[in-house]
Design a protein around this motif. Structure first.
Motif, PDB file in Angstrom:
ATOM      1  N   ILE A 129       0.858  -1.189   0.000  1.00 10.37           N
ATOM      2  CA  ILE A 129       0.000   0.000   0.000  1.00 10.37           C
ATOM      3  C   ILE A 129       0.890   1.232   0.000  1.00 10.37           C
ATOM      4  CG2 ILE A 129      -1.570   1.377   1.438  1.00 10.37           C
ATOM      5  CD1 ILE A 129      -2.942  -1.186   2.249  1.00 10.37           C
ATOM      6  N   ILE A 174       1.338  -5.482   2.683  1.00 13.04           N
ATOM      7  CA  ILE A 174       0.028  -5.826   3.258  1.00 13.04           C
ATOM      8  C   ILE A 174       0.105  -7.092   4.130  1.00 13.04           C
ATOM      9  CG2 ILE A 174      -2.375  -6.448   2.724  1.00 13.04           C
ATOM     10  CD1 ILE A 174      -1.926  -4.750   0.078  1.00 13.04           C
ATOM     11  N   ALA A 178      -3.077  -0.605  -3.512  1.00 14.57           N
ATOM     12  CA  ALA A 178      -4.059   0.408  -3.097  1.00 14.57           C
ATOM     13  C   ALA A 178      -3.314   1.685  -2.729  1.00 14.57           C
ATOM     14  CB  ALA A 178      -4.874  -0.080  -1.896  1.00 14.57           C
ATOM     15  N   ARG A 220     -11.810  -4.386   2.956  1.00 15.66           N
ATOM     16  CA  ARG A 220     -12.312  -3.801   1.690  1.00 15.66           C
ATOM     17  C   ARG A 220     -13.033  -2.465   1.919  1.00 15.66           C
ATOM     18  NH1 ARG A 220      -9.045  -6.773   0.085  1.00 15.66           N
ATOM     19  NH2 ARG A 220      -9.233  -8.466  -1.402  1.00 15.66           N
ATOM     20  N   PHE A 258     -12.944   0.595   0.855  1.00 16.36           N
ATOM     21  CA  PHE A 258     -12.419   1.485  -0.178  1.00 16.36           C
ATOM     22  C   PHE A 258     -13.362   2.663  -0.414  1.00 16.36           C
ATOM     23  CE2 PHE A 258     -10.863  -2.816  -1.895  1.00 16.36           C
ATOM     24  CZ  PHE A 258      -9.685  -2.728  -1.161  1.00 16.36           C
ATOM     25  N   ILE A 266      -8.135   4.462  -0.517  1.00 13.96           N
ATOM     26  CA  ILE A 266      -8.545   4.299   0.886  1.00 13.96           C
ATOM     27  C   ILE A 266      -8.380   5.641   1.593  1.00 13.96           C
ATOM     28  CG2 ILE A 266      -8.061   3.090   3.064  1.00 13.96           C
ATOM     29  CD1 ILE A 266      -6.861   0.785   1.427  1.00 13.96           C
ATOM     30  N   TYR A 287      -7.792  -2.228   4.017  1.00 13.73           N
ATOM     31  CA  TYR A 287      -7.676  -3.021   2.787  1.00 13.73           C
ATOM     32  C   TYR A 287      -8.243  -4.421   3.030  1.00 13.73           C
ATOM     33  CZ  TYR A 287      -5.624  -5.224  -1.332  1.00 13.73           C
ATOM     34  OH  TYR A 287      -5.457  -5.899  -2.511  1.00 13.73           O
TER      35      TYR A 287
END
Ligand code: KG4
Ligand code: ZN
Length: 325
Positions: A2, A19, A71, A309, A311, A103, A306
């Motif tokens: 990330i 991650i 991400a 999820r 987002f 994010i 993340y």
């Protein structure tokens, strides 16, 4: 990995966090302290322009990681609107260019997760957040369950250090300068009144203390500054300890953490350690390098988001300068 971006105030920072392992692979921060120092505080428009210069430069040095990024995380709340927007704009551009999700991270959660950089998160805990913008007690149960149980009615703890430092021409940020000066001072010479002593509310207030210090500065000379700084730091800290003590009477802590830029203050750390003794509560602190604003803490929150999820769509990720937790 990330890629995370922080630009909520006067620090431009980018981090790369793996991650699966939560490992911090890259972190670079450019602070603007010197540029704001002559003004005795952060000038938002100047900060915004400096972020626009610094962020692309830092990104350039992280380019070896770019193709592994899954991400883009960015602080979108709370903070200065004109500086948040610099990070958010860059994050949106990167998200589109790399076709990866976006994010939006709350800066206050970031400070709490500064405790967990390259570590597993540990909840529940009671947190004292002391920074330039906030003075809060938070009950943190999980990523999405964090409640503010006390906050300041006016200035924040860190802000009061900045303002007192400005009165003595010590530059910005004031916290480290006051702490250094206070080491050679007499904490008991100036008997400043403890704020909100008669008020039963568990809340904080620093504007009255700030004004009392102003009178002392005006009445004294430079020879008195060390004693004024020490007496101010003592009362500012004692106020936190006194109200925390009241809060603990009904809600004794099992785990207690201090986070935010001002959590680097060693006098505050020692006083909190002392007050926790009867509770047998574990004190958790972030490494000094991650107390002040940084992108590693934003990346650490983003790893959790993340995995869940959490987002944001490009069009719905907005800057919220005044939001809380
Ligand atoms: O968390 P941070 O980097 O930025 C905000 O989110 O506000 O905190 C910066 C604040 C400044 O007000 C600074 O003066 C204060 O933290 N600070 C300190 C110390 N180091 C930084 N305050 C007291 N003692 C310190 N050693
Ligand atoms: Zn901060």
């Amino acid at each position: 990995m990330i890629l995370s971006i922080e630009s909520s105030c006067d620090d431009s920072a980018v981090a790369i966090t793996q991650i699966a392992t939560k490992k911090l692979l890259f972190h670079k921060k450019i602070s603007q302290e010197l540029a704001h120092s002559i003004y005795g505080g952060v000038v938002p428009e100047l900060a915004s322009r400096l972020h626009a210069e610094a962020l692309p430069k830092i990104l350039e040095s992280a380019k070896e990681y770019i193709l592994h990024v899954k991400a883009i995380a960015v602080t979108n709340e709370p903070g200065l609107s004109v500086t948040l927007v610099e990070g958010v704009t860059m994050a949106k551009a990167l998200s589109v260019a790399l076709s990866v999700p976006l994010i939006g991270v709350n800066h206050l959660k970031g400070h709490i997760y500064s405790l967990f950089i390259e570590k597993e998160a540990l909840f529940p805990m009671t947190v004292l957040l002391v920074s330039g913008g906030h003075t809060q007690v938070i009950e943190a149960k999980s990523l999405q369950q964090m409640h503010t149980v006390a906050s300041t009615m006016d200035d924040s703890f860190g802000e009061s250090f900045d303002k007192v430092a400005k009165m003595m021409n010590l530059g910005y940020p004031g916290g480290p300068a006051i702490e250094k000066l206070a080491k050679n001072g007499d904490r008991l010479r100036y008997k400043f009144t403890l704020p909100l002593l008669q008020n039963k509310k568990i809340a904080f207030s620093y504007s009255g203390l700030k004004n009392a210090v102003r009178l002392a500065v005006e009445a004294g000379s430079e020879d008195d500054y060390a004693d004024i700084a020490a007496s101010f730091e003592h009362i500012a800290t004692k106020h936190l300890i006194y109200k925390l003590g009241k809060y603990f009477q009904n809600t004794p802590p099992k785990r207690f953490a201090i986070v935010g830029g001002a959590s680097a203050n060693l006098y505050l750390r020692s006083q909190v350690k002392e007050m926790l003794k009867p509770y047998d509560a574990k004190l958790i602190l972030a490494p000094l390098e991650f107390c002040s604003d940084n992108a590693a803490m934003i990346g650490r929150v983003a790893v959790e988001m993340y995995e869940k999820r959490l987002f944001s769509e490009i069009d719905s990720l907005h800057v919220n300068p005044r939001s809380s937790l």
